[in-house]
Each structure stands twice: as C-alpha cells, then as structure tokens.
Scaffold this active site. Structure first.
Site, mmCIF file in Angstrom:
data_model
loop_
_atom_site.group_PDB
_atom_site.id
_atom_site.type_symbol
_atom_site.label_atom_id
_atom_site.label_comp_id
_atom_site.label_asym_id
_atom_site.label_seq_id
_atom_site.Cartn_x
_atom_site.Cartn_y
_atom_site.Cartn_z
ATOM 1 N N LYS A 186 4.967 -0.068 8.104
ATOM 2 C CA LYS A 186 4.723 1.283 7.269
ATOM 3 C C LYS A 186 6.022 2.148 7.331
ATOM 4 O O LYS A 186 6.667 2.438 8.406
ATOM 5 C CB LYS A 186 3.619 2.065 8.296
ATOM 6 C CG LYS A 186 3.199 3.328 7.310
ATOM 7 C CD LYS A 186 2.312 3.965 8.154
ATOM 8 C CE LYS A 186 0.951 4.008 7.510
ATOM 9 N NZ LYS A 186 -0.290 4.775 8.289
ATOM 10 N N ASP B 200 -9.821 10.620 10.858
ATOM 11 C CA ASP B 200 -9.956 10.276 9.502
ATOM 12 C C ASP B 200 -10.615 9.027 9.256
ATOM 13 O O ASP B 200 -10.353 8.003 8.479
ATOM 14 C CB ASP B 200 -8.688 10.212 8.831
ATOM 15 C CG ASP B 200 -8.739 10.352 7.308
ATOM 16 O OD1 ASP B 200 -9.823 10.466 6.969
ATOM 17 O OD2 ASP B 200 -7.736 10.354 6.678
ATOM 18 N N PHE C 189 1.854 9.468 3.855
ATOM 19 C CA PHE C 189 3.058 9.736 4.531
ATOM 20 C C PHE C 189 3.868 8.361 4.308
ATOM 21 O O PHE C 189 5.197 8.592 5.015
ATOM 22 C CB PHE C 189 2.848 9.894 6.047
ATOM 23 C CG PHE C 189 2.096 11.298 6.142
ATOM 24 C CD1 PHE C 189 2.532 12.366 5.826
ATOM 25 C CD2 PHE C 189 0.636 11.040 6.607
ATOM 26 C CE1 PHE C 189 1.374 13.430 6.066
ATOM 27 C CE2 PHE C 189 -0.177 12.103 6.978
ATOM 28 C CZ PHE C 189 0.432 13.316 6.490
ATOM 29 N N GLY D 282 0.651 -1.334 -0.125
ATOM 30 C CA GLY D 282 0.080 -0.068 0.000
ATOM 31 C C GLY D 282 0.900 1.425 0.186
ATOM 32 O O GLY D 282 1.981 1.261 0.343
ATOM 33 N N VAL E 59 3.411 1.214 2.692
ATOM 34 C CA VAL E 59 3.190 -0.219 3.866
ATOM 35 C C VAL E 59 3.772 -1.495 3.082
ATOM 36 O O VAL E 59 3.333 -1.478 1.788
ATOM 37 C CB VAL E 59 1.774 -0.217 4.156
ATOM 38 C CG1 VAL E 59 1.765 -1.425 5.137
ATOM 39 C CG2 VAL E 59 1.319 1.001 4.768
HETATM 40 N N1 ADE Z 1 -2.209 -1.760 4.407
HETATM 41 C C1 ADE Z 1 -2.036 -0.640 5.081
HETATM 42 N N2 ADE Z 1 -1.855 -1.376 6.297
HETATM 43 C C2 ADE Z 1 -1.816 -2.531 6.158
HETATM 44 C C3 ADE Z 1 -1.863 -3.696 7.043
HETATM 45 N N3 ADE Z 1 -1.449 -3.443 8.418
HETATM 46 N N4 ADE Z 1 -2.013 -4.943 6.603
HETATM 47 C C4 ADE Z 1 -2.152 -5.178 5.341
HETATM 48 N N5 ADE Z 1 -2.142 -4.283 4.312
HETATM 49 C C5 ADE Z 1 -2.259 -2.954 4.751
#
Ligand code: ADE
Length: 321
Positions: free
Chosen positions: A56, A163, A36, A32, A39
């Site tokens: 992240k 949010d 900011f 993802g 992931v």
């Molecule tokens: N995308 C953003 N955070 C995530 C997470 N904790 N697990 C899987 N996909 C994600």
C-alpha cells in the site's frame, strides 16, 4: 506527524523493526485504489525466498495520508507484536514489512488473492446466482464469523477499527476473510475523532473514490454515538459489523436509511435515535435480522460482544449443513 498516542501503544523502535528497503520490493500491477493510497501487487524478497505481497503506497507525505499511514502501520504492528497473536490463524491482514524512505512509503502485507468482500458479493449478485436460500444457508456467513474473530483480536488489545465494512474485508486464496484497511483505526483511549462539522455531512467513503486527503466518514456504517460525538469503541465496531451482516444479506447493496439523499451526520443521528434501522433484506431470515438488530441497539453495552456474535453465527452456520 506521528500520532503520539498510537506510537506509544506499540513498543519503541517499531518502524525500525519492521522496516525494509524498497530494493527488496518489486512492484507489479495496481490492484486497488484507496482514499489514502494505491495498493500494488508486488514481490518481496525475504530470507525464505520471494513472496507475492500487497504494497500500500502512501500518496503524499503530508496531512491525512501520512497520518493514516502511521495509524495503520502502528495498529498492525501492535496486533502482530501481541504475544497472543497467531499469524496463521489471525483474521487480521498480516503485516510483512514497512518501507519508509524519503520518496517511497509502503505498508507491505499479505496478498489476499480473492480481493475485497464487497466486490465478491456484488459479483455473485450480478452472476444472478439464485439467492433462493435465506441467509443462514448462504456461504458468505462464514466470512462474518471470521470478522467476528478479528473484532475479538482487536478488543483484547483495546483497539478499534473504525470502518468495519465489506469494502475493508479481504478474502484470501483459501477463503479466509481478513479485516484490513486500518487507516481509521485508533486505540480506545483516544476515541474522539476531531472532525469539523462541515466534514461531517459528507457522503460515505467509497474505496474507489478519489477523496485524496479528506477525512470522509462512512456515515451509514456508523453507530449513533459515533455520529453524535465522534466516539469510537469496540461496541461501535459491533454496530458497523451489523451493517456488514446487512451487506452480506443483500449481496453488497449500499446501506441506506430511506430516500435518495444522504442525510447529514446530525440528521442521521436523530433518525437513529427515533429508532429507525436498516430494513430487513428480502431473503434474510428472522434469526439473522435479530442478530443485526442486536448490533444496532441504542445503548452500546447492550450490543453483543464479538465472541457472543462469533458463537451465534457459528451455530447458524452449523444448522445450515
Ligand atoms: N487490495 C487491498 N489490499 C489488498 C491485499 N492485501 N491483497 C489483495 N488485494 C488488496
């Protein structure tokens, strides 16, 4: 710069207590992209063996990115160090560790293998599953119950998310919804977000856009008082929760208050003060729309508190079986 107010909300030494070395983290695939940071799916070495996690990564160490990292990390620590907190039953994404090295900064959290709720809803719409049943019969309502529980956890700690939206809800392998992405979160004692007027007219944030470092506000999810004053409370999270219900009812459509042009912050606030609200989605029951509308009451104390929402939505889930 660490947000001093938030840093005080957690017990001293939190960064050290949750800190781990990047040597324990083996990075894998990108899953993802946020405003900011990225992931990344990863493996974390723990005393109980290796586990799959989501890491992240903070994009840069300066400005809003780093501030957002500290905000999110401090909020998750405050939640997880609360003595009432139950990791197994929590509907807030589980924090596992923090990495804060000079070139590597990660928030390490549980991996939610089904990804974000918004994508899941949109996939269902694209697969053209007949959306024949009105919303209470829709299994996605269970996720709303879970997020109402997450809001109760935050309320107990006097924290706001800021949010609440389908893009910030993650779904685990066993179909539990977890509230995530606390980069906008704050405690209720520092409710005013100082955002200059030029930033206030911008398009709502999208998880996939590349707005690196900008404080882009999710206008169409925001309560009327947040739009006007930048004030965030548990009851403004309830407003956004109403918009989340609307996203569930429309299988992930983008909430818009008429017209194709995104109004500015001031225009939208005036529209809401005139009593305009998101329209009832075609397949949504009257009962469900009443719940949404109660979340969008002009006066914050008149909106339902999270435990009332949970009870109401659970009743609606049960009557569907
Ligand atoms: N995308 C953003 N955070 C995530 C997470 N904790 N697990 C899987 N996909 C994600």
């Amino acid at each position: 710069q660490v947000e001093s107010d938030l840093a005080q909300a957690v017990r001293p030494g939190w960064l050290r207590r949750w800190g781990t070395t990047s040597r324990h983290l083996t990075l894998g695939q990108l899953v993802g992209m946020g405003r900011f940071g990225h992931v990344i799916r990863a493996r974390l070495k723990t005393s109980a063996g290796d586990v799959t996690v989501a890491a992240k990564e903070v994009r840069t160490r300066d400005g809003p990115c780093y501030r957002s990292f500290f905000r999110e990390a401090a909020i998750l620590v405050a939640v997880h160090e609360d003595r009432h907190h139950d990791n197994l039953r929590s509907n807030i994404i589980q924090l596992l560790a923090l990495v804060n090295e000079s070139t590597k900064t990660y928030i390490v959290m549980e991996y939610a293998s089904k990804g974000c709720l918004l994508r899941l809803l949109q996939q269902k719409r694209r697969q053209n599953r007949p959306h024949a049943q009105p919303l209470p019969y829709n299994s996605n309502l269970r996720y709303a119950v879970h997020i109402a529980r997450a809001l109760q956890e935050l309320q107990r700690l006097a924290l706001t998310h800021g949010d609440v939206a389908a893009r910030n809800v993650l779904i685990t392998a066993d179909n539990v919804a977890k509230l995530a992405d606390f980069g906008q979160a704050r405690d209720v004692y520092t409710t005013v977000q100082h955002v200059s007027n030029d930033k206030r007219g911008k398009e709502p944030a999208d998880r996939d856009t590349n707005n690196v470092g900008h404080e882009v506000l999710p206008l169409n999810w925001m309560s009327v008082e947040s739009l006007e004053t930048g004030e965030y409370t548990c009851q403004s999270d309830v407003w956004s929760f109403g918009v989340l219900l609307w996203e569930i009812a429309t299988l992930g459509r983008e909430p818009r208050y008429g017209g194709n042009n995104q109004p500015t912050c001031h225009q939208l606030a005036r529209t809401l003060r005139r009593g305009v609200r998101l329209r009832r989605p075609p397949d949504c029951s009257g009962e469900m729309y009443d719940v949404m509308m109660s979340c969008w009451r002009e006066s914050p104390p008149e909106r339902p508190v999270p435990n009332v929402l949970e009870t109401k939505l659970m009743q609606m889930c049960h009557t569907m079986i």
